[in-house]
Design a protein around this motif. Structure first.
Motif, PDB file in Angstrom:
ATOM      1  N   PRO A 182       0.853  -1.191   0.000  1.00 53.56           N
ATOM      2  CA  PRO A 182       0.000   0.000   0.000  1.00 53.56           C
ATOM      3  C   PRO A 182       0.894   1.248   0.000  1.00 53.56           C
ATOM      4  O   PRO A 182       1.817   1.354   0.803  1.00 53.56           O
ATOM      5  CB  PRO A 182      -0.784  -0.130   1.311  1.00 53.56           C
ATOM      6  CG  PRO A 182       0.048  -1.026   2.164  1.00 53.56           C
ATOM      7  CD  PRO A 182       0.754  -1.962   1.250  1.00 53.56           C
ATOM      8  N   ASN A 183       0.657   2.117  -0.939  1.00 57.37           N
ATOM      9  CA  ASN A 183       1.512   3.292  -1.032  1.00 57.37           C
ATOM     10  C   ASN A 183       0.923   4.438  -0.213  1.00 57.37           C
ATOM     11  O   ASN A 183       0.070   5.176  -0.675  1.00 57.37           O
ATOM     12  CB  ASN A 183       1.678   3.701  -2.494  1.00 57.37           C
ATOM     13  CG  ASN A 183       2.945   4.506  -2.676  1.00 57.37           C
ATOM     14  OD1 ASN A 183       3.576   4.916  -1.698  1.00 57.37           O
ATOM     15  ND2 ASN A 183       3.312   4.723  -3.914  1.00 57.37           N
ATOM     16  N   VAL A 184       1.348   4.535   1.009  1.00 51.92           N
ATOM     17  CA  VAL A 184       0.856   5.588   1.889  1.00 51.92           C
ATOM     18  C   VAL A 184       1.801   6.770   1.808  1.00 51.92           C
ATOM     19  O   VAL A 184       3.011   6.603   1.766  1.00 51.92           O
ATOM     20  CB  VAL A 184       0.793   5.090   3.351  1.00 51.92           C
ATOM     21  CG1 VAL A 184       0.047   6.083   4.213  1.00 51.92           C
ATOM     22  CG2 VAL A 184       0.164   3.714   3.405  1.00 51.92           C
ATOM     23  N   ASN A 185       1.218   7.948   1.742  1.00 52.98           N
ATOM     24  CA  ASN A 185       2.066   9.135   1.745  1.00 52.98           C
ATOM     25  C   ASN A 185       2.068   9.763   3.128  1.00 52.98           C
ATOM     26  O   ASN A 185       1.033  10.121   3.665  1.00 52.98           O
ATOM     27  CB  ASN A 185       1.552  10.156   0.725  1.00 52.98           C
ATOM     28  CG  ASN A 185       2.250   9.983  -0.595  1.00 52.98           C
ATOM     29  OD1 ASN A 185       3.470   9.895  -0.639  1.00 52.98           O
ATOM     30  ND2 ASN A 185       1.478   9.899  -1.664  1.00 52.98           N
ATOM     31  N   TYR A 186       3.241   9.827   3.697  1.00 52.02           N
ATOM     32  CA  TYR A 186       3.367  10.500   4.997  1.00 52.02           C
ATOM     33  C   TYR A 186       3.778  11.931   4.729  1.00 52.02           C
ATOM     34  O   TYR A 186       4.505  12.222   3.785  1.00 52.02           O
ATOM     35  CB  TYR A 186       4.427   9.819   5.853  1.00 52.02           C
ATOM     36  CG  TYR A 186       4.139   8.366   6.096  1.00 52.02           C
ATOM     37  CD1 TYR A 186       3.134   8.000   6.987  1.00 52.02           C
ATOM     38  CD2 TYR A 186       4.842   7.379   5.434  1.00 52.02           C
ATOM     39  CE1 TYR A 186       2.861   6.662   7.207  1.00 52.02           C
ATOM     40  CE2 TYR A 186       4.571   6.043   5.641  1.00 52.02           C
ATOM     41  CZ  TYR A 186       3.586   5.682   6.534  1.00 52.02           C
ATOM     42  OH  TYR A 186       3.313   4.381   6.743  1.00 52.02           O
ATOM     43  N   ARG A 187       3.325  12.813   5.573  1.00 52.41           N
ATOM     44  CA  ARG A 187       3.763  14.202   5.423  1.00 52.41           C
ATOM     45  C   ARG A 187       4.595  14.593   6.627  1.00 52.41           C
ATOM     46  O   ARG A 187       4.220  14.371   7.761  1.00 52.41           O
ATOM     47  CB  ARG A 187       2.565  15.133   5.273  1.00 52.41           C
ATOM     48  CG  ARG A 187       1.740  14.796   4.036  1.00 52.41           C
ATOM     49  CD  ARG A 187       0.949  15.993   3.577  1.00 52.41           C
ATOM     50  NE  ARG A 187       1.804  17.044   3.078  1.00 52.41           N
ATOM     51  CZ  ARG A 187       2.227  17.087   1.807  1.00 52.41           C
ATOM     52  NH1 ARG A 187       1.883  16.151   0.969  1.00 52.41           N
ATOM     53  NH2 ARG A 187       2.970  18.080   1.405  1.00 52.41           N
ATOM     54  N   LEU A 188       5.735  15.126   6.353  1.00 50.44           N
ATOM     55  CA  LEU A 188       6.641  15.548   7.404  1.00 50.44           C
ATOM     56  C   LEU A 188       6.795  17.045   7.230  1.00 50.44           C
ATOM     57  O   LEU A 188       7.663  17.509   6.505  1.00 50.44           O
ATOM     58  CB  LEU A 188       7.984  14.829   7.215  1.00 50.44           C
ATOM     59  CG  LEU A 188       8.686  14.382   8.487  1.00 50.44           C
ATOM     60  CD1 LEU A 188       8.107  13.050   8.936  1.00 50.44           C
ATOM     61  CD2 LEU A 188      10.170  14.269   8.241  1.00 50.44           C
TER      62      LEU A 188
END
Lengths: 301, 327
Positions: free
Chosen positions: A134-140
């Protein structure tokens, strides 16, 4: 601006990790046989196809995706290592005593064969690698990080550290270094040279196999000619670092990946990246003819 | 002038007559004519690379880069400067200028060769090839990646034949001269030849210069057979082809190069009915040949007719020493 820079740094790390995994195969084989294994880029391509077919075969709802991913990785690494050892046994071993260039030409021939055999049997249409994770995008903050990106960087670094440990600490690694230092003496000391060479091919290609699966997760288009460009780039990475030197190959790979990622930011078109990369290479070689971390061998007269 | 050289002259002359007859009579189909021209161009390329790789013992893998420069320079001359006017007169001139310009660029490769050799120099030449291709792709005035067209079909069999002869003549006379001995000594042992006061730097520059000149000539001829060139036709794959022809025929052998270029070109054409499988069968044959005969078809031997008479006995002794050299 800083954000874009950081973002590109991450992309560079991701790309560099994949290059490093492939460059390792070049550099290990070179270290042990003094052979530029021009078929290595195509072995990488083959590993992408292995990964693709394995992923298709394993992909079902019954198994969790992370298990599929691990299985795919294992199958691809194993099969790639097998193919490489087969190639070594059939094509390179008879040439061990021949002039070095004959082996290089053979490697070129094998590379062409792998490319075109794949083309002839599987057709030229690019295949799309299924998304295994699953391609989850995390935001930092303003930075965005995808899970695939993190995974690639982590797995690559773990593999590299593992490999470095194997070469430096284990018995096999010691034998490898012995063979690369002096084949004849090593065999007198009881090192099974042929087996060690096969092992080197197997390890180098297995690592490239892992690189293949990771690469096709990040850039999921597979075609028979993909190995050519990536193979050459990994090769250049190995040379910049000092071919034959495992740590040098990793350093070279990251340098090259950063060049590739940052060139389009400075220069108007991405077609300049080859130009910039090769200019960097030329400058490195003119200043340090044996690469950044290469050993300078004294010339005996 | 001895009987031998008179015979050679007659043979050369007959060759010219044959070429003209073939072209005029239309005896051979256009296809076969084209293949013969490719064979000729490949012979020039192979011989010039053999000078660097076979006789001097370097490992240059970027010959197509030189070829590209020759092809583009000659095309600019015939198309842009002379607008396809006076083709038959301008063309030989364009070919020579292309060769000279290409030779001038060979310094890029010759200078690094002072400091490094073997695999690292191979990378330098590779980088040169890639840079040339990359630059050509980025010059819009030359069509960029789309390529350059509009050349007339100015190359003919007579042209190719003449340039082949010039190449063979130059390489043969170079190799069996003092200069050639110095070049061979670099292959055997660079440090030692430096010690016996061979000016290795000068020799390297000269060899790269000559090789690049002929590669440029071949490129010019190639451009005017194809009538269309783009940067991709001079990619690393083309360099690989030339390398294969050199090692197929055998390094350090003029006749080997002629044979290698001919066999490779013709064989690939004969395999054409196989379609995609042609490129599967071809490399396998190459690998098998390399395993069975690692030094190529001729394997460092030379056709006796090409060796000057006073060297023939000497030549026999040399063969045994030479095999160790390429390691």
């Amino acid at each position: 601006m800083i954000i874009i820079l950081m973002q590109q740094m991450l992309n560079g790390l991701q790309l560099g990790s994949v290059y490093a995994l492939i460059a390792l195969g070049y550099t290990m084989v070179y270290g042990i046989l003094r052979l530029i294994n021009f078929a290595h880029g195509d072995i990488f391509m083959i590993s992408c196809y292995f990964g693709f077919f394995a992923a298709i075969a394993f992909l079902s709802n019954a198994i969790p995706t992370w298990l599929t991913f691990i299985a795919t990785m294992m199958v691809s690494m194993l099969l790639t290592a097998l193919v490489a050892v087969l190639i070594e046994r059939v094509a390179y071993k008879p040439l061990r005593l021949a002039p070095r260039v004959s082996a290089v030409i053979t490697a070129l021939g094998i590379g062409l064969f792998l490319e075109n055999f794949t083309l002839a049997t599987l057709g030229p249409t690019p295949r799309g690698m299924p998304a295994l994770l699953p391609n989850v995008n995390y935001r930092l903050g303003a930075l965005s990080l995808s899970s695939v990106q993190i995974l690639i960087i982590i797995i690559s670094i773990v593999l590299m550290i593992l490999l470095d440990r194997v070469v430096q600490k284990t018995m096999t690694g010691m034998a490898m270094r012995a063979v690369s230092y002096d084949k004849a003496t090593a065999s007198v000391m009881g090192v099974p040279v042929d087996r060690i060479i096969s092992t080197t091919f197997a390890i180098g290609s297995a690592v490239a196999g892992a690189g293949g699966v990771l690469y096709s997760l990040a850039y999921p288009i597979i075609n028979p000619y993909m190995g050519v460009r990536i193979g050459w780039w990994a090769f250049i990475a190995a040379v910049i670092g000092g071919i034959g030197n495992v740590r040098g190959a990793m350093l070279g790979a990251y340098i090259l990946a950063f060049v590739e990622v940052f060139t389009p930011m400075v220069l108007p078109s991405s077609t300049y990246r080859d130009f910039v990369a090769f200019t960097v290479l030329l400058i490195v070689l003119v200043v340090r003819p044996t690469g950044l971390m290469g050993r300078v061998t004294a010339q005996k007269v | 002038m001895g009987l031998k050289s008179r015979m050679t002259l007659v043979l050369v002359f007959l060759g010219f007559v044959l070429c003209i007859l073939i072209e005029r009579s239309g005896l051979l189909s256009a296809y076969i004519l084209q293949i013969s021209m490719y064979v000729g161009i490949n012979i020039i390329l192979t011989l010039s690379l053999n000078l660097v790789n076979g006789y001097m013992g370097e490992f240059s893998v970027g010959h197509a880069g030189f070829m590209a420069i020759g092809a583009y320079v000659s095309s600019i001359i015939t198309v842009r400067v002379f607008h396809n006017q006076m083709g038959p007169f301008v063309f030989p001139l364009a070919v020579i200028v292309a060769g000279i310009v290409t030779a001038a660029t060979s310094f890029v490769v010759a200078f690094p060769s002072f400091r490094t050799r073997g695999d690292y120099l191979a990378i330098v030449t590779l980088a040169f090839n890639m840079i040339v291709k990359s630059v050509l792709e980025n010059i819009d005035a030359l069509g960029g990646p789309r390529g350059f067209m509009g050349m007339g079909r100015l190359t003919n069999l007579v042209n190719v034949y003449a340039w082949c002869l010039v190449t063979i003549f130059v390489v043969r006379n170079l190799v069996y001269s003092n200069f050639g001995r110095a070049v061979l000594s670099i292959r055997e042992d660079e440090v030692a030849s430096n010690l016996v006061s061979v000016n290795t730097r000068q020799m390297k520059i000269m060899v790269f210069l000559i090789a690049a000149f002929f590669a440029g000539v071949a490129g010019a001829l190639f451009a005017h057979v194809m009538q269309f060139i783009n940067p991709r036709s001079f990619a690393i794959q083309k360099s690989t082809d030339i390398l294969v022809m050199v090692y197929l025929g055998g390094i350090g052998s003029i006749f080997g190069s002629v044979l290698g270029a001919t066999v490779y070109t013709v064989l690939l054409e004969l395999l054409r009915p196989l379609g995609v499988w042609r490129w599967v069968v071809g490399p396998i044959m190459l690998v098998i040949l390399m395993i069975c005969r690692p030094t190529g078809i001729m394997g460092l031997k030379e056709l006796t007719g090409l060796i000057p008479r006073e060297e023939r006995v000497l030549g026999k002794k040399e063969e045994t020493d030479v095999v160790t050299a390429s390691n």
